[in-house]
Design a protein around this motif. Structure first.
Motif, PDB file in Angstrom:
ATOM      1  N   LEU A  21      -7.326   1.349  -5.682  1.00 53.16           N
ATOM      2  CA  LEU A  21      -5.992   1.751  -5.051  1.00 53.16           C
ATOM      3  C   LEU A  21      -5.940   1.067  -3.598  1.00 53.16           C
ATOM      4  O   LEU A  21      -5.038   0.595  -3.101  1.00 53.16           O
ATOM      5  CB  LEU A  21      -5.841   3.328  -4.953  1.00 53.16           C
ATOM      6  N   LEU A  22      -7.398   1.021  -2.810  1.00 56.07           N
ATOM      7  CA  LEU A  22      -7.351   0.653  -1.440  1.00 56.07           C
ATOM      8  C   LEU A  22      -7.322  -0.854  -1.237  1.00 56.07           C
ATOM      9  O   LEU A  22      -6.579  -1.402  -0.518  1.00 56.07           O
ATOM     10  CB  LEU A  22      -8.861   1.030  -0.645  1.00 56.07           C
ATOM     11  N   PHE A  23      -7.936  -1.609  -2.215  1.00 58.85           N
ATOM     12  CA  PHE A  23      -8.101  -2.852  -1.977  1.00 58.85           C
ATOM     13  C   PHE A  23      -7.447  -3.684  -2.810  1.00 58.85           C
ATOM     14  O   PHE A  23      -7.339  -5.202  -2.757  1.00 58.85           O
ATOM     15  CB  PHE A  23      -9.637  -3.298  -2.027  1.00 58.85           C
ATOM     16  N   ASP A  24      -6.779  -3.189  -4.070  1.00 63.31           N
ATOM     17  CA  ASP A  24      -6.156  -4.034  -4.974  1.00 63.31           C
ATOM     18  C   ASP A  24      -4.529  -3.738  -5.234  1.00 63.31           C
ATOM     19  O   ASP A  24      -3.869  -4.527  -5.203  1.00 63.31           O
ATOM     20  CB  ASP A  24      -6.623  -3.918  -6.310  1.00 63.31           C
ATOM     21  N   VAL A  25      -4.232  -2.333  -4.919  1.00 62.18           N
ATOM     22  CA  VAL A  25      -2.844  -2.025  -4.808  1.00 62.18           C
ATOM     23  C   VAL A  25      -2.217  -2.086  -3.639  1.00 62.18           C
ATOM     24  O   VAL A  25      -1.193  -2.442  -3.326  1.00 62.18           O
ATOM     25  CB  VAL A  25      -2.833  -0.559  -5.437  1.00 62.18           C
ATOM     26  N   LEU A  26      -3.106  -1.606  -2.464  1.00 55.22           N
ATOM     27  CA  LEU A  26      -2.535  -1.497  -1.246  1.00 55.22           C
ATOM     28  C   LEU A  26      -2.018  -2.738  -0.593  1.00 55.22           C
ATOM     29  O   LEU A  26      -1.007  -2.767   0.119  1.00 55.22           O
ATOM     30  CB  LEU A  26      -3.588  -1.032  -0.422  1.00 55.22           C
ATOM     31  N   PRO A  27      -2.844  -3.905  -0.980  1.00 52.21           N
ATOM     32  CA  PRO A  27      -2.201  -5.054  -0.277  1.00 52.21           C
ATOM     33  C   PRO A  27      -1.198  -5.426  -0.927  1.00 52.21           C
ATOM     34  O   PRO A  27      -0.311  -6.318  -0.260  1.00 52.21           O
ATOM     35  CB  PRO A  27      -3.419  -6.137  -0.852  1.00 52.21           C
ATOM     36  N   PHE A  28      -0.466  -5.051  -2.213  1.00 50.50           N
ATOM     37  CA  PHE A  28       0.821  -5.322  -2.518  1.00 50.50           C
ATOM     38  C   PHE A  28       1.918  -4.813  -1.511  1.00 50.50           C
ATOM     39  O   PHE A  28       2.800  -5.523  -1.243  1.00 50.50           O
ATOM     40  CB  PHE A  28       1.137  -4.664  -3.927  1.00 50.50           C
ATOM     41  N   PHE A  29       1.660  -3.527  -1.278  1.00 50.48           N
ATOM     42  CA  PHE A  29       2.364  -3.135  -0.096  1.00 50.48           C
ATOM     43  C   PHE A  29       2.396  -3.759   1.300  1.00 50.48           C
ATOM     44  O   PHE A  29       3.311  -3.817   2.033  1.00 50.48           O
ATOM     45  CB  PHE A  29       2.164  -1.370   0.031  1.00 50.48           C
ATOM     46  N   GLY A  30       1.101  -4.176   1.387  1.00 48.87           N
ATOM     47  CA  GLY A  30       0.939  -5.001   2.865  1.00 48.87           C
ATOM     48  C   GLY A  30       1.751  -6.277   2.797  1.00 48.87           C
ATOM     49  O   GLY A  30       2.577  -6.475   3.611  1.00 48.87           O
ATOM     50  N   MET A  31       1.778  -6.884   1.674  1.00 48.26           N
ATOM     51  CA  MET A  31       2.468  -8.034   1.296  1.00 48.26           C
ATOM     52  C   MET A  31       3.961  -7.813   1.531  1.00 48.26           C
ATOM     53  O   MET A  31       4.923  -8.522   2.233  1.00 48.26           O
ATOM     54  CB  MET A  31       2.307  -8.890   0.157  1.00 48.26           C
ATOM     55  N   ALA A  32       4.628  -6.667   0.916  1.00 47.40           N
ATOM     56  CA  ALA A  32       5.823  -6.373   1.006  1.00 47.40           C
ATOM     57  C   ALA A  32       6.235  -6.020   2.628  1.00 47.40           C
ATOM     58  O   ALA A  32       7.358  -6.387   3.312  1.00 47.40           O
ATOM     59  CB  ALA A  32       6.313  -5.188   0.314  1.00 47.40           C
ATOM     60  N   ALA A  33       5.303  -5.228   3.263  1.00 48.54           N
ATOM     61  CA  ALA A  33       5.478  -4.764   4.671  1.00 48.54           C
ATOM     62  C   ALA A  33       5.457  -6.221   5.628  1.00 48.54           C
ATOM     63  O   ALA A  33       6.434  -6.213   6.534  1.00 48.54           O
ATOM     64  CB  ALA A  33       4.625  -3.900   5.098  1.00 48.54           C
ATOM     65  N   ALA A  34       4.693  -7.147   5.405  1.00 44.73           N
ATOM     66  CA  ALA A  34       4.843  -8.427   6.155  1.00 44.73           C
ATOM     67  C   ALA A  34       6.101  -9.211   5.936  1.00 44.73           C
ATOM     68  O   ALA A  34       6.688  -9.438   6.958  1.00 44.73           O
ATOM     69  CB  ALA A  34       3.855  -9.280   5.579  1.00 44.73           C
ATOM     70  N   ILE A  35       6.565  -9.057   4.862  1.00 44.80           N
ATOM     71  CA  ILE A  35       7.981  -9.703   4.506  1.00 44.80           C
ATOM     72  C   ILE A  35       9.207  -8.850   5.074  1.00 44.80           C
ATOM     73  O   ILE A  35      10.136  -9.601   6.108  1.00 44.80           O
ATOM     74  CB  ILE A  35       8.491  -9.802   2.833  1.00 44.80           C
ATOM     75  N   ALA A  36       8.879  -7.591   4.998  1.00 42.41           N
ATOM     76  CA  ALA A  36      10.039  -6.650   5.424  1.00 42.41           C
ATOM     77  C   ALA A  36      10.064  -6.570   7.173  1.00 42.41           C
ATOM     78  O   ALA A  36      10.864  -6.689   7.978  1.00 42.41           O
ATOM     79  CB  ALA A  36       9.828  -5.282   5.122  1.00 42.41           C
ATOM     80  N   PHE A  37       8.934  -6.943   7.704  1.00 47.07           N
ATOM     81  CA  PHE A  37       8.749  -7.131   9.158  1.00 47.07           C
ATOM     82  C   PHE A  37       9.202  -8.343   9.554  1.00 47.07           C
ATOM     83  O   PHE A  37       9.327  -8.379  11.177  1.00 47.07           O
ATOM     84  CB  PHE A  37       6.925  -7.017   9.649  1.00 47.07           C
ATOM     85  N   LEU A  38       9.386  -9.359   8.812  1.00 46.93           N
ATOM     86  CA  LEU A  38      10.171 -10.246   9.665  1.00 46.93           C
ATOM     87  C   LEU A  38      11.757 -10.260  10.316  1.00 46.93           C
ATOM     88  O   LEU A  38      11.949 -10.960  10.972  1.00 46.93           O
ATOM     89  CB  LEU A  38      10.396 -11.441   8.288  1.00 46.93           C
ATOM     90  N   TRP A  39      12.179  -9.065   9.865  1.00 44.81           N
ATOM     91  CA  TRP A  39      13.415  -8.408  10.770  1.00 44.81           C
ATOM     92  C   TRP A  39      13.073  -8.162  12.086  1.00 44.81           C
ATOM     93  O   TRP A  39      13.898  -8.153  12.858  1.00 44.81           O
ATOM     94  CB  TRP A  39      14.169  -7.254  10.079  1.00 44.81           C
ATOM     95  N   VAL A  40      11.840  -7.878  12.435  1.00 40.66           N
ATOM     96  CA  VAL A  40      11.460  -7.338  13.486  1.00 40.66           C
ATOM     97  C   VAL A  40      10.876  -8.489  14.636  1.00 40.66           C
ATOM     98  O   VAL A  40      10.941  -8.636  15.578  1.00 40.66           O
ATOM     99  CB  VAL A  40      10.493  -5.971  13.563  1.00 40.66           C
TER     100      VAL A  40
END
Length: 334
Positions: free
Chosen positions: A42-61
């Motif tokens: 969960l920490l190192f295999d699933v969470l990076p999925f959300f990290g990648m999504a957050a990086a893309i979403a943060f492009l608006w900021v």
């Protein structure tokens, strides 16, 4: 290549050694181990999925620019070298010797990749080679049945899902050489700290360059979580796709394949059939014209006097295992 070390940083691996586990057993399975596997998954295999999504979403900021590109590429390259040169070619297969401080640096960089503690990673990969594409292989794509459904299920298992729960290889059996290396074990025990450092470092650099919290968050996302996501899927694709698709130049008992078109992206790891045919070779490309950045790093270390005992296969060994030579001999005999 390799895989996610999945369960333990080395302090958890000590549980297996010190709890009276049967040292004759090659693999261990119990509820405690499975809880640790799920947590790491969960920490190192699933969470990076959300990290990648957050990086893309943060492009608006905060837009993606040169700084983010350099942080993403630089951290990917350094941690990728830690995995292929350190975890894989040095610690698992002992294809060369390195100065102690070089080995420690490679262990730190490999840990920053978030693919598991060094000892666990090595034990899992050695078991993979022992049982490759047969019963006992923790991540073969070829043991889930035939047909489209079986092949798809096998790819999903080998690429990602196997890390949720699996038998844990007994490190006393598979990695006794590493357990005796006390300085290296002291470095490996800090696995979770090295992972955090790999996240914090690009965040600090991004914050200092832009002198803003947006720069710090952008650095953390692109140089940290997104980088882990990208590197993980590159590594996992070697487990999955390159045991099902690609070319086969050398005889080997498993279904390993070469994917030369991905050589640069995988730092040379996509010469996977070459590696399985000659696991003691620091060069996976084997020929100078086959791109293998991991081996280039080892050669540079050797030129600097920091690496020795590079064990390249002889021409006779390579010729003896060439599949085209065997096919030509069979046709001549017929």
């Amino acid at each position: 290549m390799a895989q996610d070390g999945s369960v333990f940083a080395t302090h958890n691996a000590d549980f297996v050694v010190e709890s009276g586990a049967d040292h004759r057993k090659k693999a261990i399975s119990n509820p405690y181990i499975h809880r640790l596997q799920r947590r790491h998954f969960l920490l190192f295999d699933v969470l990076p999925f959300f990290g990648m999504a957050a990086a893309i979403a943060f492009l608006w900021v905060h837009p993606f620019g040169v700084v983010e590109l350099l942080l993403l590429f630089g951290m990917w390259l350094l941690t990728g070298i830690g995995v292929t040169v350190g975890y894989h070619r040095l610690f698992t297969h002992r294809t060369f010797r390195a100065k102690p401080w070089v080995a420690a640096a490679l262990a730190i960089l490999g840990s920053m990749a978030g693919q598991g503690g060094m000892v666990s990673w090595v034990a899992l990969h050695r078991r993979h080679h022992e049982c490759s594409d047969r019963e006992g292989d923790p991540h073969s794509p070829n043991l889930s049945g035939g047909g489209f459904t079986g092949r798809l299920r096998g790819l999903m298992h080998s690429h990602f899902l196997w890390m949720r729960r699996h038998e844990y290889p007994n490190i006393v059996h598979y990695a006794p050489d590493l357990l005796k290396n006390k300085p290296l074990i002291r470095v490996a025990r800090l696995y979770y700290y090295w992972v955090v450092l790999g996240l914090v470092l690009p965040g600090v650099i991004g914050g200092l360059v832009f002198m803003s919290w947006q720069g710090a968050v952008s650095g953390l996302l692109w140089g940290g979580l997104a980088r882990i996501f990208i590197l993980e899927h590159i590594v996992w694709a070697i487990n999955s796709f390159l045991h099902m698709f690609g070319t086969k130049a050398y005889e080997s008992r498993e279904n390993s394949r070469n994917g030369g078109v991905f050589a640069l992206l995988t730092l040379g790891e996509s010469w996977h059939n070459n590696h399985h045919a000659f696991p003691d070779s620091p060069s996976f490309g084997l020929d100078w014209y086959r791109l293998d950045p991991g081996y280039w790093v080892i050669r540079m270390l050797a030129v600097a006097g920091l690496a020795t005992d590079l064990k390249l296969p002889t021409k006779d060994r390579r010729v003896a295992k060439r599949l085209d030579r065997r096919a030509a001999s069979a046709n001549a005999a017929a």
